[in-house]
Design a protein around this motif. Structure first.
Motif, PDB file in Angstrom:
ATOM      1  N   MET A 182      14.890 -37.504 -26.977  1.00  0.00           N
ATOM      2  CA  MET A 182      15.727 -37.663 -25.787  1.00  0.00           C
ATOM      3  C   MET A 182      16.847 -38.650 -26.078  1.00  0.00           C
ATOM      4  O   MET A 182      16.669 -39.574 -26.873  1.00  0.00           O
ATOM      5  N   ARG A 183      17.991 -38.432 -25.432  1.00  0.00           N
ATOM      6  CA  ARG A 183      19.117 -39.350 -25.609  1.00  0.00           C
ATOM      7  C   ARG A 183      20.011 -39.314 -24.369  1.00  0.00           C
ATOM      8  O   ARG A 183      19.952 -38.356 -23.586  1.00  0.00           O
ATOM      9  N   THR A 184      20.832 -40.359 -24.230  1.00  0.00           N
ATOM     10  CA  THR A 184      21.751 -40.472 -23.098  1.00  0.00           C
ATOM     11  C   THR A 184      23.156 -40.773 -23.609  1.00  0.00           C
ATOM     12  O   THR A 184      23.323 -41.588 -24.523  1.00  0.00           O
ATOM     13  N   LEU A 293       2.999 -15.073 -23.945  1.00  0.00           N
ATOM     14  CA  LEU A 293       2.655 -16.172 -24.842  1.00  0.00           C
ATOM     15  C   LEU A 293       1.611 -15.718 -25.841  1.00  0.00           C
ATOM     16  O   LEU A 293       0.667 -15.007 -25.489  1.00  0.00           O
ATOM     17  N   ARG A 294       1.796 -16.148 -27.091  1.00  0.00           N
ATOM     18  CA  ARG A 294       0.847 -15.829 -28.157  1.00  0.00           C
ATOM     19  C   ARG A 294       0.369 -17.127 -28.796  1.00  0.00           C
ATOM     20  O   ARG A 294       1.137 -18.084 -28.918  1.00  0.00           O
ATOM     21  N   PRO A 295      -0.909 -17.175 -29.225  1.00  0.00           N
ATOM     22  CA  PRO A 295      -1.404 -18.387 -29.891  1.00  0.00           C
ATOM     23  C   PRO A 295      -0.501 -18.772 -31.057  1.00  0.00           C
ATOM     24  O   PRO A 295      -0.124 -17.927 -31.865  1.00  0.00           O
ATOM     25  N   GLY A 296      -0.153 -20.063 -31.098  1.00  0.00           N
ATOM     26  CA  GLY A 296       0.724 -20.557 -32.155  1.00  0.00           C
ATOM     27  C   GLY A 296       2.196 -20.548 -31.801  1.00  0.00           C
ATOM     28  O   GLY A 296       3.013 -21.054 -32.574  1.00  0.00           O
ATOM     29  N   ASP A 297       2.544 -19.985 -30.631  1.00  0.00           N
ATOM     30  CA  ASP A 297       3.956 -19.958 -30.228  1.00  0.00           C
ATOM     31  C   ASP A 297       4.519 -21.370 -30.156  1.00  0.00           C
ATOM     32  O   ASP A 297       3.918 -22.273 -29.553  1.00  0.00           O
ATOM     33  N   LEU A 298       5.702 -21.553 -30.752  1.00  0.00           N
ATOM     34  CA  LEU A 298       6.447 -22.811 -30.627  1.00  0.00           C
ATOM     35  C   LEU A 298       7.399 -22.669 -29.442  1.00  0.00           C
ATOM     36  O   LEU A 298       8.268 -21.793 -29.428  1.00  0.00           O
ATOM     37  N   ILE A 299       7.201 -23.518 -28.446  1.00  0.00           N
ATOM     38  CA  ILE A 299       7.978 -23.456 -27.209  1.00  0.00           C
ATOM     39  C   ILE A 299       8.844 -24.714 -27.125  1.00  0.00           C
ATOM     40  O   ILE A 299       8.334 -25.832 -27.212  1.00  0.00           O
ATOM     41  N   ILE A 300      10.145 -24.520 -26.961  1.00  0.00           N
ATOM     42  CA  ILE A 300      11.068 -25.639 -26.835  1.00  0.00           C
ATOM     43  C   ILE A 300      11.534 -25.720 -25.383  1.00  0.00           C
ATOM     44  O   ILE A 300      12.066 -24.748 -24.837  1.00  0.00           O
ATOM     45  N   LEU A 301      11.324 -26.882 -24.751  1.00  0.00           N
ATOM     46  CA  LEU A 301      11.797 -27.114 -23.389  1.00  0.00           C
ATOM     47  C   LEU A 301      13.031 -28.006 -23.463  1.00  0.00           C
ATOM     48  O   LEU A 301      12.970 -29.113 -24.004  1.00  0.00           O
ATOM     49  N   ALA A 302      14.154 -27.524 -22.937  1.00  0.00           N
ATOM     50  CA  ALA A 302      15.411 -28.285 -22.939  1.00  0.00           C
ATOM     51  C   ALA A 302      15.702 -28.737 -21.522  1.00  0.00           C
ATOM     52  O   ALA A 302      15.895 -27.912 -20.625  1.00  0.00           O
ATOM     53  N   THR A 303      15.706 -30.040 -21.317  1.00  0.00           N
ATOM     54  CA  THR A 303      15.898 -30.594 -19.976  1.00  0.00           C
ATOM     55  C   THR A 303      17.058 -31.588 -19.995  1.00  0.00           C
ATOM     56  O   THR A 303      17.418 -32.127 -21.031  1.00  0.00           O
ATOM     57  N   SER A 304      17.617 -31.836 -18.817  1.00  0.00           N
ATOM     58  CA  SER A 304      18.792 -32.698 -18.748  1.00  0.00           C
ATOM     59  C   SER A 304      18.776 -33.477 -17.442  1.00  0.00           C
ATOM     60  O   SER A 304      18.006 -33.167 -16.539  1.00  0.00           O
ATOM     61  N   ALA A 305      19.659 -34.474 -17.366  1.00  0.00           N
ATOM     62  CA  ALA A 305      19.630 -35.350 -16.193  1.00  0.00           C
ATOM     63  C   ALA A 305      20.984 -35.995 -15.983  1.00  0.00           C
ATOM     64  O   ALA A 305      21.791 -36.114 -16.924  1.00  0.00           O
ATOM     65  N   MET A 306      21.225 -36.424 -14.743  1.00  0.00           N
ATOM     66  CA  MET A 306      22.390 -37.249 -14.470  1.00  0.00           C
ATOM     67  C   MET A 306      22.334 -38.451 -15.395  1.00  0.00           C
ATOM     68  O   MET A 306      21.268 -38.922 -15.780  1.00  0.00           O
ATOM     69  N   GLY A 307      23.515 -38.911 -15.759  1.00  0.00           N
ATOM     70  CA  GLY A 307      23.531 -40.107 -16.606  1.00  0.00           C
ATOM     71  C   GLY A 307      24.532 -40.116 -17.742  1.00  0.00           C
ATOM     72  O   GLY A 307      25.126 -41.124 -17.984  1.00  0.00           O
TER      73      GLY A 307
END
Length: 319
Positions: A182-184, A293-307
């Motif tokens: 994470m970074r701002t 979804l399959r076992p071993g799936d790599l899931i990337i969650l991209a989230t963002s925020a005010m700031g």
């Protein structure tokens, strides 16, 4: 190591309606639809509280995945920091309603990145503790902070409300928390600010400044690269990239930049607005319900925020 054992999402009774926004603001319906991509989406009804949504999500989660509440060590509510009541702990309130008596209850404020920031904190603590559970709740009242009478606020007209709950446990869980970055960029710190209006806070934007969409793509791309390096993976290994759906154009631009096909993401713009920090959990729930979804799936969650802040969370699916 720690992971998310299970999660749940809850929605409010009310709905935001594009034609009501048009009537209030005077902004043409077509211009509003260019932002919302749907004529209506879930939003808090009059008198409905964000903490009640978080409680509903937690009850569904613990009903489906029961644990000894005395083993729950952390209850965290994540959001913008504009809770239903001032100078008040929604985490403690939810814990009281659930009969959780031995947990440390606190809040994490990082807007729509708060859920993943809280997940990192709790996952790290549970891994260090080597036992117990953590309950991470994502809840906000975003739609209530948008001034729908202000045409200058139309970029926020897609703000809706939902809540999520994640149960964190030691070990790999159903979704192992592999890594987060994470970074701002604080140069955007004053771009959006809250303004007290009577008994509520309304969000105001400063004079338009170009380059925000580019900043999203640049920061997400850099953080994804660092995350993949940390977990020893490459972009083709990513099974699913799920993102807060604040801006569809930026979403598509990011996929093009990464050379990932749209099929590796979830587009819910026809059903929902920007549901705050719950966006990625809603998308993950869709994948689970559709058995994608399959076992071993790599899931990337991209989230963002005010700031503005950006976060990448890598999960590995196991069941």
């Amino acid at each position: 190591m720690s992971g998310v054992a299970d999660f749940a999402v809850s929605f409010p009774r009310g709905r935001a309606d594009v034609r009501e926004m048009h009537a209030a603001s005077g902004v043409p319906v077509a211009d509003i639809l260019a932002i919302t991509h749907t004529e209506g989406f879930p939003a808090l009804a009059d008198g409905e509280q964000a903490w009640e949504l978080a409680l509903a999500a937690a009850r569904e989660l613990l009903g489906r995945h029961p644990v000894d509440v005395d083993e729950i060590r952390y209850v965290v509510v994540a959001g913008s920091g504009q809770w239903d009541r001032p100078f008040w702990s929604p985490a403690a309130k939810v814990a009281h309603e659930l009969g959780i008596r031995r947990a440390h209850c606190f809040e994490v404020a990082n807007f729509c990145n708060a859920g993943m920031a809280a997940l990192k904190i709790v996952a790290d603590r549970i891994a260090l503790d080597g036992g117990g559970y953590g309950l991470v709740l994502v809840g906000d009242r975003l739609s209530r902070m948008v001034d729908h009478t202000d045409p200058a606020s139309k970029a926020l007209f897609n703000f809706g409300d939902a809540a999520g709950a994640m149960l964190v446990e030691p070990g790999r869980g159903a979704f192992t928390v592999l890594h987060s970055e994470m970074r701002t960029d604080p140069s955007w710190s004053d771009y959006y600010v809250g303004e007290q209006r009577g008994d509520r806070v309304a969000i105001r934007r400063a004079a338009h400044r170009g380059g925000l969409a580019a900043a999203y793509v640049e920061n997400f791309t850099a953080l994804i690269d660092r995350t993949l390096d940390a977990v020893g993976a490459k972009l083709p290994d990513v099974a699913h990239l799920l993102i807060n759906q604040g801006d569809r154009d930026m979403h598509e631009r990011l996929l093009r930049e990464l050379d990932l096909p749209a099929e590796k993401s979830v587009f819910n713009y026809h059903r929902f607005g920007h549901m705050g920090g719950t966006d990625t959990l809603i998308a993950l729930q869709d994948l689970r319900e559709q058995r994608k979804l399959r076992p071993g799936d790599l899931i990337i969650l991209a989230t963002s925020a005010m700031g503005f802040s950006w976060g990448i969370t890598a999960l590995e699916y196991h069941e």
